[in-house]
Design a protein around this motif. Sequence first.
Motif, mmCIF file in Angstrom:
data_model
loop_
_atom_site.group_PDB
_atom_site.id
_atom_site.type_symbol
_atom_site.label_atom_id
_atom_site.label_comp_id
_atom_site.label_asym_id
_atom_site.label_seq_id
_atom_site.Cartn_x
_atom_site.Cartn_y
_atom_site.Cartn_z
ATOM 1 N N PHE A 13 14.690 -4.413 9.128
ATOM 2 C CA PHE A 13 13.713 -4.134 10.187
ATOM 3 C C PHE A 13 13.845 -2.705 10.714
ATOM 4 O O PHE A 13 12.843 -2.071 11.071
ATOM 5 C CB PHE A 13 13.874 -5.147 11.318
ATOM 6 N N GLU A 14 15.059 -2.191 10.766
ATOM 7 C CA GLU A 14 15.257 -0.811 11.211
ATOM 8 C C GLU A 14 14.620 0.159 10.229
ATOM 9 O O GLU A 14 13.940 1.120 10.619
ATOM 10 C CB GLU A 14 16.769 -0.531 11.345
ATOM 11 N N VAL A 31 10.111 2.831 -0.231
ATOM 12 C CA VAL A 31 9.512 1.539 0.135
ATOM 13 C C VAL A 31 9.747 0.521 -0.979
ATOM 14 O O VAL A 31 9.988 -0.661 -0.722
ATOM 15 C CB VAL A 31 8.008 1.691 0.434
ATOM 16 N N ARG A 32 9.694 0.993 -2.233
ATOM 17 C CA ARG A 32 9.985 0.088 -3.342
ATOM 18 C C ARG A 32 11.424 -0.418 -3.251
ATOM 19 O O ARG A 32 11.704 -1.587 -3.525
ATOM 20 C CB ARG A 32 9.734 0.793 -4.675
ATOM 21 N N LYS A 34 0.822 -1.213 0.000
ATOM 22 C CA LYS A 34 0.000 0.000 0.000
ATOM 23 C C LYS A 34 0.857 1.265 0.000
ATOM 24 O O LYS A 34 0.525 2.256 -0.630
ATOM 25 C CB LYS A 34 -0.921 -0.001 1.222
ATOM 26 N N LYS A 35 1.986 1.230 0.714
ATOM 27 C CA LYS A 35 2.792 2.439 0.894
ATOM 28 C C LYS A 35 3.735 2.721 -0.276
ATOM 29 O O LYS A 35 4.150 3.868 -0.481
ATOM 30 C CB LYS A 35 3.606 2.340 2.186
ATOM 31 N N GLN A 36 4.093 1.707 -1.067
ATOM 32 C CA GLN A 36 5.111 1.905 -2.095
ATOM 33 C C GLN A 36 4.648 2.826 -3.217
ATOM 34 O O GLN A 36 5.468 3.450 -3.892
ATOM 35 C CB GLN A 36 5.534 0.561 -2.684
ATOM 36 N N GLN A 48 7.434 3.187 8.792
ATOM 37 C CA GLN A 48 6.189 2.867 9.498
ATOM 38 C C GLN A 48 5.377 1.774 8.772
ATOM 39 O O GLN A 48 4.166 1.872 8.609
ATOM 40 C CB GLN A 48 5.343 4.130 9.680
ATOM 41 N N ILE A 49 6.080 0.750 8.347
ATOM 42 C CA ILE A 49 5.425 -0.406 7.717
ATOM 43 C C ILE A 49 4.946 -1.337 8.825
ATOM 44 O O ILE A 49 5.730 -1.782 9.662
ATOM 45 C CB ILE A 49 6.404 -1.141 6.779
#
Length: 878
Positions: free
Chosen positions: A121-122, A66-67, A58-60, A128-129
């Motif tokens: 993960f960081e 994010v991509r 959704k965020k990409q 904010q995923i």
Amino acid sequence: MAEMFASKLAQSCISETMKRLEDLQIHETASLSIGKEEVRRLKEELTRIFLLLPDAEKKQEEDYRVRTWIAKVIDAAHDIEDVVEIFISNLNFSNFITKLSPRHKFMIQFNYITSELADIFETQKIFQIQSSNMERYPVERISFRDLNGEEYDLVGLEGSTKTLKAQLINEEADLSVVSICGMGGVGKPTLTKKLYDQSDVKKHFDCCDWTCVSQQYQARDILSDILLQVGWGKTIEETEDARKTLGNLRVHDMISHLRQVLKEKRYLVVLDDIWEIDAWNSVREAFPKENKGSKIVFTTRIRRVAESSALPSFTIALPLLSDEESFELLRKKSFPNYSCPATLEQLGREIIKKCRGLPLAIVVLGGLLNMKKSDDARKKALTDLESELNKRVVEYELLPILALSYNHLPYQLKPLFLYMSNFPEDSEIPKRKLIRLWLAEGFLTMPASGNEANAEQYLEELIRRNVVEVAKRDHSGGVKTCRLHDLMRDFCISKAREENFCGVMKLQHHMNPMAAASSSTSTRRIGVYFGSHHDHSEAWVSQFHPHLRSLLCFHIPDVSLIPLSKEQFGLLRVLELSFVRGATKCKLSKKIGDLIHLRYLGLRAAQISELPATIGNLRNLLTPDIRDNDGVIVPEALSKLGRLIHLLLPLTMKASPFRLDKLTNIQTLKFVGAAALIRNDAKSTLVRVRNLGIQFKNSEEARVILESRIVKSGCLQSLTMSMPFNHSFSSLQPLTDCTTLCKLDVTGKIQSDLQSLPASLTKLVLEGSDMKEDPMKVLEKLPNLKFLRLGSSSYMGAEMTCSVGGFPVLEILELKGLSEVEVWKIDQSAMPSLKRLDIEDIPKLRMLPEGIQFVKTLLELNVSMCQSFVDQLQGEDS
């Protein structure tokens, strides 16, 4: 728009890696005993990442970072597989003292990956995923009959259909060419196939053939395909000996043979997807010109090809659909059982205009809408497409339609679709082979039951969505082979390259191997096409990714051209080698034993003389296909391959006494001598066998096997068995309890009657049975029988009768080589479902059976009989 769905391929990638780790934990327990905890931790981390991907999707769209994050996730998954599998390989080739070195290297790489995952993960926190709970995509269980493969959609082509039919049955003085011309996706094969399959068209010709030519044609292949279909010899289509003979013939000899076969016949030959007139010129001399009413049909995108045959010709140019015709086709594909909802009609008509009347685009769009569960979901898909189309210029408008269908595939289906780009243009891909390749790659998981039916549903789903086409169906209406439309394949290759999923390499004479591999070196899966004049250099192999997982090679002249070094192919899971006819006879390299991760080995018709003993090292092998390598030496080491599921052997081989009793996971075993099953009581331990092909030497062997657990286990679905002509099957009684048996193929004399055949049979083939009693009396009572072939010398009596109500669901009946039959009667209401009837080489039968006029469902009648029979048939009222 493509980026918007990038995470779905990431979901597939992560899922595959987790399944691979699970598989290694189960089957490489000894190797992973010193890395067990590390592998467990990696699997846990992958599970955490997997649950982040839906939110990342959704965020990409709004954040290119994010991509980039998703791309790093895919790289990390690949790195994890590499590290674990390299560790196992290094341990395999180390002695006790040197095993500390692989362990040390593994820990260094493990720490590096741990650092990579920590960074992922960081970064996830910064973007904010959020983690989410995801259910696995449920593929709806559907029957093959729901795949719309029975009907042709010829909306807007009614006029062209009538014109083509008139041309085909027009009895001109000499051979002529009819060309179906139009752009890709306009429906050329669909129109031609509809008429090609019509019984009145086939009845007009003595023999018919359909051959795909494509851009990468070879005259030898075109001629071989035609010879096999028009009947070069009485049993050409049914024997591998004929294929070998063709493989050894020179092209001009094949032309002479085909010309002789077609002499005095009225023939129909379709050359589908022909791109160059040189393809026609290379085989033109094989076709006699004086045969009255014979036809050659071209389907082509190129008008000058249609007009350059040097024969009397007629060209039919297929038009694009009107807006109204386009909407009607969309409605049929999207809403087959009801009308288009009013809320969608206006938007649908706007989208249809963007399709510019191209049927392929409309069919693909209809397949997508048909899969949506609500009108709101359909409206969103149409709105997304309209937005994307508005950004494109006219000539590229097909691309976003195909892309939309791909982007809306569930994540499990994406790699299955992309994998098909490995196969050459116009390939008819066997369903069973494709599913076994998918399983070997790790795209799908074999259920504990071992039943591949679940895997078949994924293929069915791709077909329902109209991204994959059915090429051929089996006797039950199920998918036998499938293919990609040319335009869909072009898109598939492009998307696979864009996603770095797989690539193709074409090797031609004097081609620079660097140029050949330029688009493939970074991918872990490659399809390689050998040209007709490849210079046999091995330099192309050096361009592969160092961690190659899948290598599919086509048109190979010699297996020695594939160097099997551990350094380049050590992590290979799939090795599929497809050879040209008449390949050079040679030995398979001992280095094959170094490929310990191999799960699928395809060597059909490779002309190998011997399998090396090192094949026993391939402890992960699931499917070795070495069919059509007659006389090959099979080593005892084959007994070590305890994970084998499908063992496909040649009809004749020089085998050492390898032990089948240890291969307890076997489900497909073809072909094997009965002695190998009797030895060490393998007949009692192989209780999972579903598909069995077996050769007996005498009646006693048949009795022992048919009364054993391998037959009575309740798993057997297909049984093929043969007996020498000087022995016989004393009884088929043990088959009575085989309630799961669907297909039975028996070659050899049968002493007993057929009363014991199970009611579950859907397909039955009898050859050389030497029966004296009319078999129809018993066979017509089988309630599920759809396909029946009575072959050469199967029945030696003079009369046959099909009784009232007999053969209630029979659709295909083939009668061949019944030398003594003089009279055949069909009572009214017999065979109420018959669609195809083949009659061949029954010399004493002088006319069609009395009562054939009562069979109203008959669509196709194929006759290969003496001239007096044919003359009588043509003189009868249709």
